[in-house]
Design a protein around this motif. Structure first.
Motif, PDB file in Angstrom:
ATOM      1  N   PRO A   1       4.634   2.539  -6.036  1.00 53.68           N
ATOM      2  CA  PRO A   1       6.105   2.472  -6.120  1.00 53.68           C
ATOM      3  C   PRO A   1       6.743   2.532  -4.737  1.00 53.68           C
ATOM      4  O   PRO A   1       6.155   3.062  -3.790  1.00 53.68           O
ATOM      5  N   ARG A   2       7.952   2.006  -4.642  1.00 56.20           N
ATOM      6  CA  ARG A   2       8.611   1.880  -3.343  1.00 56.20           C
ATOM      7  C   ARG A   2       8.813   3.231  -2.660  1.00 56.20           C
ATOM      8  O   ARG A   2       8.555   3.382  -1.460  1.00 56.20           O
TER       9      ARG A   2
ATOM     10  N   GLU B   1       1.954   6.222 -12.340  1.00 57.30           N
ATOM     11  CA  GLU B   1       2.167   5.739 -10.980  1.00 57.30           C
ATOM     12  C   GLU B   1       2.059   6.889  -9.974  1.00 57.30           C
ATOM     13  O   GLU B   1       2.315   8.046 -10.301  1.00 57.30           O
TER      14      GLU B   1
END
Length: 342
Positions: free
Chosen positions: A163-164, A199
């Motif tokens: 994830p960013r 995640e």
């Protein structure tokens, strides 16, 4: 031939088996070793050692037996596949043997992979690889890893999709840690997330990151030189957690600001001054030092060095009772405020 850092990243991932050889050199032995591991794995595959397709030769051994390198590149292996002769920690004392191997190399011979420390532009080994039409030379500098390098490290650990916000945290971590420590942290993360289908989160990273990340001395000095007074305190707390004392910090600060003064006071200007530094500086660090020297100017830097000299005398005084790191922090804040003044 020279490879730029951007070109080198692609070449390390997909080396050309038809090339005569590759020289990887740099002051940071860990960074050089990681690049060498990457290129050998991509060139030879994971079973090269078991299949005896990789010959390792310490650079120091070539002085006594220079012929062994030619024997290594000409040897015919028992197993099919690409072969390489790896020369580790080469210096110019090994230059005659390495230059002879470059000259004797023919298509079908083992590729020559050489690693070395920081080499001057006049180094015989460096000049030979840079001038060779079928070999490459790559300098590895102490720059933070690129996004592509971080993504490659994650992919090798089996973590290709991040994830960013977690990627931003990993980028910050990569800038704080050395390359070896960062790689180990990613490997620890991969084990931590094994069997976990969720995640990667910030909490996961914090659970696996070193408890005291390496707040390098350069980080504090750059913050001071760039007039970011508000960031000095937290960085000093991190340095204290690592055991850094005030005198060591003062010595490092004096060294850094003397470099800036040498650049800023050069008759030809900071750009000419930075070119005269010995040892030379390269890459992003060179650009940063140049910007700092230009922003400060020689007169402010003289004042900053006076502040550091007075602080050093206070720290070493037998009658000093104030906390040493507090004295040093106050001096650095004064210098950062000085940088802002006109």
């Amino acid at each position: 031939m020279k490879l730029s850092p951007r070109e080198a990243d692609g070449y390390f991932a997909k080396p050309d088996a038809g090339k005569t050889g590759l020289l990887i050199y740099g002051a940071d032995a860990m960074r050089v070793a990681l690049k060498r591991q990457q290129v050998l794995a991509a060139l030879l595959g994971p079973t090269a050692d078991e299949e005896m397709r990789l010959t390792r030769i310490p650079g120091a051994d070539l002085r006594k037996d220079p012929a062994q390198i030619v024997d290594a590149i000409k040897a015919v292996g028992f197993f099919p596949g690409r072969r390489a002769a790896f020369i580790e920690d080469a210096t110019d004392t090994a230059a005659p043997a390495i230059l002879a191997a470059l000259q004797d190399w023919e298509p079908g011979d083992a590729q020559l992979i050489v690693t070395a420390g920081q080499l001057k532009a006049t180094s015989k080994i460096r000049k030979a690889f840079e001038a060779h039409p079928n070999a490459y030379a790559v300098g590895i500098y102490d720059d933070p890893p690129s996004r592509a390098e971080i993504e490659r490290t994650l992919a090798e650990a089996g973590m290709p999709s991040i994830p960013r916000d977690s990627m931003s945290a990993l980028t910050d971590l990569a800038n704080d840690l050395g390359p070896g420590d960062f790689t180990q942290t990613i490997e620890k993360l991969a084990l931590y997330k094994r069997g976990d289908t969720t995640e990667l989160s910030i909490e996961d990273i914090e659970a696996c990151a070193p408890q005291s990340t390496e707040a390098a001395l350069d980080d504090v000095l750059n913050v001071v030189a760039e007039a970011k007074a508000g960031e000095i305190g937290p960085l000093i707390r991190r340095l204290q957690a690592q055991g850094t004392n005030a005198v060591s910090l003062c010595i490092g600060a004096t060294r850094h600001f003397r470099i800036l003064y040498a650049c800023a006071s050069d008759p030809g200007g900071p750009a000419a001054g930075i070119g005269r530094l010995r040892p030379p500086v390269y890459g992003k660090r060179r650009d940063r030092i140049l910007r700092q020297a230009q922003a400060w100017g020689p007169h402010k830097l003289e004042t900053a060095l006076t502040v550091l000299t007075d602080t050093d005398l206070s720290l070493r005084s037998a009658g000093q009772t104030a906390p040493a790191m507090a004295l040093m922090e106050r001096a650095l804040i004064r210098m950062a405020m000085l940088a802002r003044s006109r």
